[in-house]
Design a protein around this motif. Structure first.
Motif, PDB file in Angstrom:
ATOM      1  N   ARG A 110       0.834  -1.192   0.000  1.00 23.11           N
ATOM      2  CA  ARG A 110       0.000   0.000   0.000  1.00 23.11           C
ATOM      3  C   ARG A 110       0.876   1.251   0.000  1.00 23.11           C
ATOM      4  O   ARG A 110       2.096   1.173   0.078  1.00 23.11           O
TER       5      ARG A 110
ATOM      6  N   SER B 282       0.212   5.913   4.556  1.00 26.54           N
ATOM      7  CA  SER B 282      -1.179   6.248   4.301  1.00 26.54           C
ATOM      8  C   SER B 282      -2.076   5.091   4.720  1.00 26.54           C
ATOM      9  O   SER B 282      -1.706   3.922   4.588  1.00 26.54           O
ATOM     10  N   SER B 283      -3.257   5.410   5.201  1.00 23.71           N
ATOM     11  CA  SER B 283      -4.242   4.376   5.536  1.00 23.71           C
ATOM     12  C   SER B 283      -5.117   4.037   4.348  1.00 23.71           C
ATOM     13  O   SER B 283      -5.931   3.115   4.405  1.00 23.71           O
ATOM     14  N   GLU B 284      -4.960   4.776   3.259  1.00 26.45           N
ATOM     15  CA  GLU B 284      -5.763   4.551   2.062  1.00 26.45           C
ATOM     16  C   GLU B 284      -5.390   3.216   1.419  1.00 26.45           C
ATOM     17  O   GLU B 284      -4.210   2.890   1.266  1.00 26.45           O
ATOM     18  N   VAL B 285      -6.402   2.447   1.034  1.00 26.27           N
ATOM     19  CA  VAL B 285      -6.158   1.164   0.377  1.00 26.27           C
ATOM     20  C   VAL B 285      -6.239   1.370  -1.128  1.00 26.27           C
ATOM     21  O   VAL B 285      -7.315   1.419  -1.725  1.00 26.27           O
ATOM     22  N   THR B 286      -5.098   1.532  -1.750  1.00 26.01           N
ATOM     23  CA  THR B 286      -5.009   1.617  -3.208  1.00 26.01           C
ATOM     24  C   THR B 286      -3.722   0.923  -3.641  1.00 26.01           C
ATOM     25  O   THR B 286      -2.799   0.748  -2.849  1.00 26.01           O
TER      26      THR B 286
ATOM     27  N   GLU C 168      -1.968   4.272  -9.399  1.00 24.03           N
ATOM     28  CA  GLU C 168      -2.703   5.432  -9.915  1.00 24.03           C
ATOM     29  C   GLU C 168      -2.833   5.329 -11.424  1.00 24.03           C
ATOM     30  O   GLU C 168      -1.847   5.113 -12.135  1.00 24.03           O
TER      31      GLU C 168
ATOM     32  N   ARG D 119     -10.023   5.072  -8.284  1.00 19.22           N
ATOM     33  CA  ARG D 119      -9.461   4.384  -7.124  1.00 19.22           C
ATOM     34  C   ARG D 119      -9.287   2.898  -7.428  1.00 19.22           C
ATOM     35  O   ARG D 119     -10.269   2.158  -7.529  1.00 19.22           O
TER      36      ARG D 119
ATOM     37  N   HIS E 210      -8.655  -0.008  -5.831  1.00 20.38           N
ATOM     38  CA  HIS E 210      -8.756  -0.234  -4.388  1.00 20.38           C
ATOM     39  C   HIS E 210      -8.816  -1.698  -3.967  1.00 20.38           C
ATOM     40  O   HIS E 210      -8.816  -1.993  -2.764  1.00 20.38           O
TER      41      HIS E 210
ATOM     42  N   ASN F 232     -15.348   6.577  -9.283  1.00 19.28           N
ATOM     43  CA  ASN F 232     -15.371   7.745  -8.387  1.00 19.28           C
ATOM     44  C   ASN F 232     -15.957   8.970  -9.069  1.00 19.28           C
ATOM     45  O   ASN F 232     -15.496  10.100  -8.890  1.00 19.28           O
TER      46      ASN F 232
ATOM     47  N   ASN G 145       2.209   1.250  -6.801  1.00 14.93           N
ATOM     48  CA  ASN G 145       2.751   1.773  -5.549  1.00 14.93           C
ATOM     49  C   ASN G 145       4.215   1.410  -5.393  1.00 14.93           C
ATOM     50  O   ASN G 145       5.032   2.215  -4.962  1.00 14.93           O
TER      51      ASN G 145
END
Length: 363
Positions: free
Chosen positions: A280, A284-288, A291, A299, A301, A313, A330
């Motif tokens: 990840r 960051s706590s974002e799950v992606t 990009e 996203r 995700h 989105n 990532n």
């Protein structure tokens, strides 16, 4: 060949961006009197290792003896195995390597170093060793101070061994935020004191090897450091962008994927966990997992083995089955290890095809 002729999923390497990344790092190292020893864990391709050497790299870094065997084809005369070499199979490969190129191994114990010494004696070769120091990551390495002095002293006494200096990896410093800058200041102090203490007992390190891609452009601010081992810089990825070490325009590697299914608000692409790294975003706590180039609001995700789930989105236009997307992952190093081949492109034309010869070399 045109990009449209390629099957998907496929990793594309923008040759102009890659070459710019390579030259920038080579020029930086030259300007600051640093030995550049790129870690090949990112690209895993001897031809790219050769290009790094052509641009002035003092040698190459690998993690495993099998990776080192692959990188012999780069033509480098100097290899660092930045990982403890343990086990008779690996020692046999290590001594064979030492008959062909100068080999150095980073170790954090005499329990690792003594069998290397014995294997070198039996094979009639000399192997270099670096004393691995824990600079804050708490992964491998002895503590600076008495432990480091004891290890370096022990290495320097071993037969058929050349103690070359100190290694460390500051992987705990992932960005240039306030906390990252504070950790960097601690690193400067740790390295300075460690080297000074070694010199006080008559141990003069030829090499102080460290560095990473997130800290690449700040390497010169650690005065005792004289060798750097960045890996990801050749391609960069989303995490490198987040670290502040590059911009989006410096990401040379993308994954070309095809839309295979659509539903309201989402699309499915033909790349999942067998195509992309599951890492990840750093910090960051974002799950992606990547990009989509040109569509930053999308996203990516969720992944199954063969499926990538992308939430539109609210983005327009709507994508259809057969449409192709390019995605910056990532973490490019792991993604490279999942692909047999990658393609060097210039514009929309494929100029190079490379086999990822170092993939799966785990021993």
């Amino acid at each position: 060949m045109h990009i449209s002729d390629l099957d998907t999923p496929a990793i594309l390497i923008d040759l102009d961006i890659m070459e710019r990344n390579l030259k920038r790092a080579a020029d930086y190292a030259r300007e600051h009197g640093l030995r550049l020893r790129p870690h090949t864990k990112t690209h895993k391709i001897p031809a790219l290792g050769r290009r790094q050497v052509e641009l002035g790299a003092a040698g190459l870094s690998v993690a495993k003896t099998t990776e080192a065997e692959v990188m012999l084809a780069s033509g480098t005369g100097d290899l660092l195995i930045a990982y403890p070499v343990v086990g008779h199979h690996k020692l046999a490969r290590l001594t064979e390597l030492a008959k062909k190129v100068r080999v150095t191994v980073a170790v954090d114990s005499l329990a690792v170093a003594q069998p290397i010494s014995e294997a070198a004696r039996a094979a009639g070769v000399e192997i270099g060793l670096l004393a691995e120091m824990d600079a804050g990551l708490h992964r491998v390495g002895v503590q600076p101070g008495e432990e480091l002095k004891a290890l370096a002293s022990g290495l320097a006494r071993l037969p058929h061994i050349r103690w070359r200096g100190v290694a460390f990896y500051p992987g705990h410093i992932k960005d240039q935020t306030e906390s990252g800058r504070a950790e960097l200041e601690k690193l400067r102090l740790t390295v300075r004191e460690a080297v000074e203490e070694l010199r006080e007992v008559g141990l003069q390190p030829e090499i102080v090897s460290g560095g990473s891609t997130p800290l690449l452009w700040l390497s010169h601010t650690v005065p005792e450091l004289n060798e750097i081992r960045p890996g990801t810089y050749i391609f960069n990825d989303r995490n490198t962008v987040l670290s502040g070490a590059c911009g989006k325009e410096d990401c040379a590697a993308t994954v070309l994927a095809t839309v295979v299914s659509t539903a309201p608000g989402r699309i499915i692409i033909d790349g999942g966990s067998k195509t992309f790294s599951s890492d990840r975003l750093s910090g960051s706590s974002e799950v992606t997992f990547g990009e989509v180039v040109g569509y930053p609001k999308l996203r990516f995700h969720k992944m199954n083995e063969e499926h990538g789930f992308i939430d539109l989105n609210g983005e327009e236009p709507v994508f259809g089955v057969g449409d192709r997307l390019r995605i910056v992952p990532n973490h490019i190093c792991v993604a490279m290890n999942l692909h047999e081949n990658v393609y060097g492109i210039r514009g929309d034309e494929v100029e190079h095809w490379w086999r990822v010869e170092g993939r799966g070399k785990l021993q």
